[in-house]
Design a protein around this motif. Structure first.
Motif, PDB file in Angstrom:
ATOM      1  N   ALA A   1      70.663   9.097  -1.220  1.00  0.00           N
ATOM      2  CA  ALA A   1      71.216   9.349  -2.554  1.00  0.00           C
ATOM      3  C   ALA A   1      72.585  10.014  -2.456  1.00  0.00           C
ATOM      4  O   ALA A   1      73.506   9.677  -3.218  1.00  0.00           O
ATOM      5  CB  ALA A   1      70.259  10.216  -3.365  1.00  0.00           C
ATOM      6  N   ILE A   2      72.746  10.969  -1.525  1.00  0.00           N
ATOM      7  CA  ILE A   2      74.049  11.619  -1.340  1.00  0.00           C
ATOM      8  C   ILE A   2      75.068  10.611  -0.835  1.00  0.00           C
ATOM      9  O   ILE A   2      76.207  10.549  -1.320  1.00  0.00           O
ATOM     10  CB  ILE A   2      73.920  12.806  -0.360  1.00  0.00           C
ATOM     11  CG1 ILE A   2      73.058  13.907  -0.983  1.00  0.00           C
ATOM     12  CG2 ILE A   2      75.294  13.349   0.015  1.00  0.00           C
ATOM     13  CD1 ILE A   2      72.787  15.074  -0.061  1.00  0.00           C
ATOM     14  N   ARG A   3      74.663   9.801   0.135  1.00  0.00           N
ATOM     15  CA  ARG A   3      75.571   8.773   0.658  1.00  0.00           C
ATOM     16  C   ARG A   3      75.986   7.805  -0.445  1.00  0.00           C
ATOM     17  O   ARG A   3      77.162   7.479  -0.603  1.00  0.00           O
ATOM     18  CB  ARG A   3      74.876   8.037   1.808  1.00  0.00           C
ATOM     19  CG  ARG A   3      75.708   6.927   2.446  1.00  0.00           C
ATOM     20  CD  ARG A   3      75.391   5.574   1.832  1.00  0.00           C
ATOM     21  NE  ARG A   3      76.158   4.499   2.433  1.00  0.00           N
ATOM     22  CZ  ARG A   3      76.337   3.310   1.871  1.00  0.00           C
ATOM     23  NH1 ARG A   3      75.815   3.052   0.677  1.00  0.00           N
ATOM     24  NH2 ARG A   3      77.046   2.375   2.478  1.00  0.00           N
ATOM     25  N   ASP A   4      75.020   7.322  -1.231  1.00  0.00           N
ATOM     26  CA  ASP A   4      75.321   6.376  -2.300  1.00  0.00           C
ATOM     27  C   ASP A   4      76.208   7.010  -3.366  1.00  0.00           C
ATOM     28  O   ASP A   4      77.086   6.350  -3.929  1.00  0.00           O
ATOM     29  CB  ASP A   4      74.028   5.863  -2.933  1.00  0.00           C
ATOM     30  CG  ASP A   4      73.234   4.973  -1.988  1.00  0.00           C
ATOM     31  OD1 ASP A   4      73.806   4.525  -0.976  1.00  0.00           O
ATOM     32  OD2 ASP A   4      72.037   4.739  -2.257  1.00  0.00           O
ATOM     33  N   TRP A   5      75.972   8.292  -3.662  1.00  0.00           N
ATOM     34  CA  TRP A   5      76.797   8.992  -4.653  1.00  0.00           C
ATOM     35  C   TRP A   5      78.261   9.014  -4.218  1.00  0.00           C
ATOM     36  O   TRP A   5      79.162   8.815  -5.039  1.00  0.00           O
ATOM     37  CB  TRP A   5      76.269  10.412  -4.842  1.00  0.00           C
ATOM     38  CG  TRP A   5      77.175  11.307  -5.621  1.00  0.00           C
ATOM     39  CD1 TRP A   5      77.401  11.292  -6.972  1.00  0.00           C
ATOM     40  CD2 TRP A   5      77.995  12.361  -5.094  1.00  0.00           C
ATOM     41  NE1 TRP A   5      78.302  12.267  -7.314  1.00  0.00           N
ATOM     42  CE2 TRP A   5      78.679  12.937  -6.187  1.00  0.00           C
ATOM     43  CE3 TRP A   5      78.204  12.869  -3.819  1.00  0.00           C
ATOM     44  CZ2 TRP A   5      79.571  14.004  -6.021  1.00  0.00           C
ATOM     45  CZ3 TRP A   5      79.083  13.923  -3.655  1.00  0.00           C
ATOM     46  CH2 TRP A   5      79.754  14.477  -4.744  1.00  0.00           C
ATOM     47  N   VAL A   6      78.508   9.242  -2.926  1.00  0.00           N
ATOM     48  CA  VAL A   6      79.884   9.217  -2.424  1.00  0.00           C
ATOM     49  C   VAL A   6      80.486   7.830  -2.618  1.00  0.00           C
ATOM     50  O   VAL A   6      81.596   7.683  -3.150  1.00  0.00           O
ATOM     51  CB  VAL A   6      79.935   9.620  -0.935  1.00  0.00           C
ATOM     52  CG1 VAL A   6      81.338   9.397  -0.370  1.00  0.00           C
ATOM     53  CG2 VAL A   6      79.528  11.076  -0.762  1.00  0.00           C
ATOM     54  N   PHE A   7      79.766   6.792  -2.223  1.00  0.00           N
ATOM     55  CA  PHE A   7      80.295   5.435  -2.327  1.00  0.00           C
ATOM     56  C   PHE A   7      80.464   5.000  -3.783  1.00  0.00           C
ATOM     57  O   PHE A   7      81.255   4.105  -4.071  1.00  0.00           O
ATOM     58  CB  PHE A   7      79.394   4.455  -1.571  1.00  0.00           C
ATOM     59  CG  PHE A   7      79.721   4.346  -0.112  1.00  0.00           C
ATOM     60  CD1 PHE A   7      80.441   3.276   0.378  1.00  0.00           C
ATOM     61  CD2 PHE A   7      79.323   5.332   0.780  1.00  0.00           C
ATOM     62  CE1 PHE A   7      80.760   3.173   1.723  1.00  0.00           C
ATOM     63  CE2 PHE A   7      79.631   5.247   2.127  1.00  0.00           C
ATOM     64  CZ  PHE A   7      80.356   4.165   2.607  1.00  0.00           C
ATOM     65  N   GLN A   8      79.739   5.635  -4.701  1.00  0.00           N
ATOM     66  CA  GLN A   8      79.883   5.318  -6.120  1.00  0.00           C
ATOM     67  C   GLN A   8      81.007   6.110  -6.788  1.00  0.00           C
ATOM     68  O   GLN A   8      81.245   5.960  -7.980  1.00  0.00           O
ATOM     69  CB  GLN A   8      78.570   5.588  -6.851  1.00  0.00           C
ATOM     70  CG  GLN A   8      77.456   4.619  -6.505  1.00  0.00           C
ATOM     71  CD  GLN A   8      77.782   3.194  -6.890  1.00  0.00           C
ATOM     72  OE1 GLN A   8      78.202   2.921  -8.007  1.00  0.00           O
ATOM     73  NE2 GLN A   8      77.597   2.272  -5.959  1.00  0.00           N
ATOM     74  N   GLY A   9      81.693   6.965  -6.021  1.00  0.00           N
ATOM     75  CA  GLY A   9      82.838   7.684  -6.571  1.00  0.00           C
ATOM     76  C   GLY A   9      82.791   9.184  -6.395  1.00  0.00           C
ATOM     77  O   GLY A   9      83.655   9.890  -6.918  1.00  0.00           O
ATOM     78  N   GLY A  10      81.806   9.708  -5.658  1.00  0.00           N
ATOM     79  CA  GLY A  10      81.690  11.145  -5.456  1.00  0.00           C
ATOM     80  C   GLY A  10      82.658  11.673  -4.412  1.00  0.00           C
ATOM     81  O   GLY A  10      83.243  10.918  -3.631  1.00  0.00           O
ATOM     82  N   ARG A  11      82.815  13.005  -4.394  1.00  0.00           N
ATOM     83  CA  ARG A  11      83.696  13.679  -3.430  1.00  0.00           C
ATOM     84  C   ARG A  11      82.859  14.639  -2.593  1.00  0.00           C
ATOM     85  O   ARG A  11      82.144  15.484  -3.143  1.00  0.00           O
ATOM     86  CB  ARG A  11      84.797  14.457  -4.152  1.00  0.00           C
ATOM     87  CG  ARG A  11      85.574  13.647  -5.203  1.00  0.00           C
ATOM     88  CD  ARG A  11      86.432  12.586  -4.550  1.00  0.00           C
ATOM     89  NE  ARG A  11      87.207  11.836  -5.518  1.00  0.00           N
ATOM     90  CZ  ARG A  11      88.483  12.091  -5.813  1.00  0.00           C
ATOM     91  NH1 ARG A  11      89.105  13.102  -5.246  1.00  0.00           N
ATOM     92  NH2 ARG A  11      89.127  11.340  -6.677  1.00  0.00           N
ATOM     93  N   LEU A  12      82.968  14.523  -1.272  1.00  0.00           N
ATOM     94  CA  LEU A  12      82.143  15.314  -0.363  1.00  0.00           C
ATOM     95  C   LEU A  12      83.006  15.989   0.686  1.00  0.00           C
ATOM     96  O   LEU A  12      83.867  15.349   1.302  1.00  0.00           O
ATOM     97  CB  LEU A  12      81.110  14.412   0.327  1.00  0.00           C
ATOM     98  CG  LEU A  12      80.264  15.049   1.436  1.00  0.00           C
ATOM     99  CD1 LEU A  12      79.323  16.100   0.855  1.00  0.00           C
ATOM    100  CD2 LEU A  12      79.476  13.983   2.194  1.00  0.00           C
ATOM    101  N   ILE A  13      82.786  17.301   0.885  1.00  0.00           N
ATOM    102  CA  ILE A  13      83.348  18.027   2.027  1.00  0.00           C
ATOM    103  C   ILE A  13      82.211  18.196   3.023  1.00  0.00           C
ATOM    104  O   ILE A  13      81.235  18.901   2.752  1.00  0.00           O
ATOM    105  CB  ILE A  13      83.921  19.389   1.612  1.00  0.00           C
ATOM    106  CG1 ILE A  13      85.053  19.204   0.595  1.00  0.00           C
ATOM    107  CG2 ILE A  13      84.437  20.148   2.828  1.00  0.00           C
ATOM    108  CD1 ILE A  13      85.624  20.507   0.061  1.00  0.00           C
ATOM    109  N   LEU A  14      82.322  17.536   4.161  1.00  0.00           N
ATOM    110  CA  LEU A  14      81.246  17.489   5.151  1.00  0.00           C
ATOM    111  C   LEU A  14      81.658  18.260   6.400  1.00  0.00           C
ATOM    112  O   LEU A  14      82.568  17.852   7.126  1.00  0.00           O
ATOM    113  CB  LEU A  14      80.929  16.035   5.506  1.00  0.00           C
ATOM    114  CG  LEU A  14      79.858  15.803   6.572  1.00  0.00           C
ATOM    115  CD1 LEU A  14      78.507  16.324   6.097  1.00  0.00           C
ATOM    116  CD2 LEU A  14      79.764  14.325   6.930  1.00  0.00           C
TER     117      LEU A  14
END
Length: 736
Positions: free
Chosen positions: A221-234
């Motif tokens: 879900a986190i991965r898909d959220w990024v690909f759907q337009g989310g912003r992640l600091i990993l």
């Protein structure tokens, strides 16, 4: 008298004691069955949520019965119009074994003020709740739809909310910053839509067992959220190798290949980045650096700021329609806890990852309230609710009628009756004047509105060629000349859109909110409901049942969906090594003709033309001479030519295609400085960030396209305006 009373009390006590002692022990399970389950409810993240967006509502249920418990998790709230909505899904019907504890997540939207949410558990097939909890304004935690949410997972990091608010340089009444922390990852959503309220996520991975708390569905879900337009600091650090391993959901979030763990690395670059007044002293075994061979991304910081630099520390990359800021070290270690510049490093990383720009500083509450909305999504909704066959009753007409009535019963009545010397007739002329105006109003209400129900739709389909990720955003506005309830179905997989075979993976639909404090907006306090009718939203099948539409009124809805598709990769694009301009051959990847076509890259627009036929190819070198800066092309000139007239943004009058184009590339075009409106409610549509990171975006409209929504009602609903927009994201090579 006292003796009698005391004897009565003693007799009563003795009777109760005898009754309790004589009750068999086997009766206690029956008492437990009276309260068969124990439930703990949670709304949003860290007790906070945004109104008007999909929000996770969690129920952790323990079954105290001796046998299985067959239950159903239901959430109720009110929409933007104050109409009650029930959110339920077949997947939220469950069987819980005796003594078992599980957490279930339902997704819901919270509407206008004063808001309320009811979360409850029913036995399957029952009408009454077995257990329930109310959330309302007393509970707190509600935030505006335009707020900025930073979600930090794991142990608390030194992030200052007040300093972040100041760095946004925008009125807190419009964009309020919230820093939320979720230490227990096991309660996170298992669908990407559960993060719709999150603008930026911070994920440190070093803490013992942190990643292990995530189920595969939650990590996906986190991965898909990024690909759907989310912003992640990993923060990858020691976990970089594990995260990039084949089969891990986070593998394609890493912008390269980890090659080694470095225990002794130079920190001078990091210290300069954090404007450090003191050095950071690392423990080589704990503070390892993940050396990365970057394959797709831009290195923002290296271990040293000179030619001796060996390792990238911070890499920013585009993933699908979102963005990842990859950090090669761990920040949740004792060394960083003791370092006074750790907070400044975090603030800079958040500035890199955020999607709210300094251009929002041009806004104030006073500037935007006159339009009734504060966000450009409100302008899109207002434009979609205009129907060619329906003439709305304008305010100026009502004002003119009131002025006419005042003149009729005032000066005109006085002078006419004075001239006739019959002032006593005013008892007859006054009701006649009121009746005349009433007849005019009645005639307007009969003649102006259409007697036909109409539906306008907008479809925006985005395709990322590199990953095959597809996302769709669809809008529907329904007009009804009479009070009626409509059923709305969304398209189900498999689907072909523009002859593009899409494997649908997730779809959700619901009402579309209106940020702001104007009439019918989410921020307006109102206890009035025009339609006393409840409707249902199935969050699994994306079906809406019995949605009420008032007489001469409209209802706005929106769906979001995701999927996978394979697109023609015959287009080969690269950047000119000298000029930096876009080069290569571009082919229309669809089997339909596109209109008003442009391709955007690195802050420039390359106009392809009014028509781009299926299979047609063009050499970008041939049109590079006509390219312009994105702000000039879309904002400053009427025709896209430097010889055209200057154009300004009209908050009340822009057509749908121009509003959509602005939302697609809002920051690139100038954002709030240009439009005078925020783009916060649906900021995921803006992919301006991709243009500066080796991505080119083809954008065009189609005259044909499949409809996402199907409307069923007692009265036939005629199709009105339909807009179909397509965007394709290409990876641009920089090696030629």
């Amino acid at each position: 008298m006292k003796i009698t009373t005391n004897l009565f009390r003693m007799a009563t006590i003795c009777w109760v004691v005898v009754f309790l002692m004589s009750e068999p022990a086997e009766a206690w399970p029956e008492d437990r069955a009276a309260v068969p389950i124990q439930v703990a409810y949670d709304l949003g993240f860290d007790g906070e949520f945004k109104r008007g967006v999909w929000t996770p509502v969690r129920a952790t249920i323990t079954n105290h019965r001796d046998g299985d418990f067959l239950g159903e998790f239901v959430v109720e709230s009110e929409d933007v119009d104050g109409v009650p909505v029930t959110f339920a899904a077949p997947s939220q019907s469950f069987t819980l074994a005796a003594g078992e504890t599980k957490t279930y997540v339902q997704y819901a939207k919270v509407g206008r003020l004063p808001w309320r949410v009811l979360a409850g558990i029913k036995e399957q097939g029952a009408e009454q709740y077995l257990d329930q909890k109310y959330f309302d304004q007393v509970s707190g935690g509600n935030r505006k739809a335009t707020s900025y949410f930073v979600l930090q997972l794991g142990p608390s990091l030194p992030i200052s909310r007040s300093r972040l608010q100041s760095s946004l340089a925008v009125d807190a009444e419009l964009v309020e910053v919230s820093v939320l922390q979720e230490a227990q990852l096991a309660s996170l959503p298992d669908k990407w839509i559960g993060y719709e309220s999150v603008d930026l996520m911070i994920l440190p991975t070093r803490s013992s067992g942190l990643l292990q708390q995530l189920s595969k569905a939650q990590a996906q879900a986190i991965r898909d959220w990024v690909f759907q337009g989310g912003r992640l600091i990993l923060f990858a650090g020691k976990q970089a190798q594990a995260l990039s391993s084949a089969g891990h959901p986070f593998a394609d979030l890493i912008p390269g290949k980890p090659t080694a763990l470095i225990t002794d690395w130079n920190t001078s670059g990091l210290e300069n980045y954090g404007n450090a007044q003191q050095r950071i002293f690392l423990d080589g075994e704990v503070d390892s650096l993940a050396a990365l061979a970057v394959s797709d991304g831009r290195v923002l910081l290296r271990d040293q700021e000179n030619a001796q630099a060996l390792y990238p520390l911070i890499v920013r990359s585009v993933r699908g329609f979102g963005m990842v800021v990859y950090v090669a070290f761990d920040i949740d270690t004792p060394a960083f806890e003791d370092w006074d510049s750790a907070s400044r490093v975090l603030e800079k990383l958040i500035a890199v990852g955020r999607n709210a720009g300094s251009e929002d500083a041009a806004l104030s509450v006073q500037r935007v309230n006159h339009a009734g909305y504060q966000d450009i999504s409100g302008q899109l909704r207002a434009a979609l609710e205009k129907f060619d066959a329906v003439t709305p009753v304008r305010f100026v007409w009502i004002a003119a009628l009131l002025v006419f009535l005042v003149l009729l019963i005032g000066p005109l009545d006085y002078y006419v009756l004075k001239k006739l010397k019959r002032p006593d007739l005013t008892w007859a002329t006054f009701p006649l004047a009121v009746a005349l105006v009433g007849v005019i109003v009645f005639a307007m209400t009969r003649a102006l509105p259409s007697e036909t129900a109409w539906a306008n739709q907008i479809r925006i389909i985005d395709v990322d060629v590199e990953s095959g990720v597809v996302r769709g955003t669809d809008y529907l506005a329904v007009y009804s000349p009479q009070v009626q309830a409509v059923d709305i179905q969304t398209a189900q997989p498999p689907r072909a859109d523009g002859q593009l075979q899409i494997e649908r993976q997730f779809t959700i639909a619901g009402w579309h909110g209106l940020p702001g404090t104007g009439l019918g907006a989410l921020g307006r306090n109102s206890f009035q409901t025009y339609v006393n009718h409840e409707y249902q939203i199935d969050t699994q099948t994306a079906q809406l049942s019995s949605v009420p539409v008032q007489h001469g009124g409209t209802k706005s809805l929106r769906s979001r969906w995701s999927g996978q598709a394979t697109l023609d990769r015959s287009s080969e694009l690269h950047a000119d090594p000298i000029s930096g301009l876009l080069r290569g051959t571009l082919t229309n990847p669809f089997d339909i003709e596109l209109f008003d076509v442009e391709i955007l890259y690195d802050g420039r627009v390359y106009p392809i033309g009014q028509s781009f036929k299926p299979g047609q190819s063009i050499d970008l070198f041939d049109i590079s001479g006509a390219s312009q800066g994105i702000d000039n092309y879309y904002a400053r000139y009427q025709t896209g030519s430097s010889k055209g007239e200057r154009r300004s943004w009209k908050v009340m009058e822009e057509p749908v295609p121009r509003i959509v184009k602005q939302m697609m590339f809002n920051q690139g075009i100038g954002g709030a400085k240009y439009t005078g409106l925020l783009n916060r409610y649906e900021s995921f549509l803006d992919i301006s960030h991709a243009l500066a990171y080796n991505r080119a975006v083809l954008v065009g409209r189609a005259s044909q396209g499949s409809s996402e929504f199907s409307v069923t009602s007692d009265q036939t609903v005629q199709p009105g305006l339909a807009f179909n927009f397509y965007r394709v994201v290409f990876t641009v090579s920089t090696e030629k």
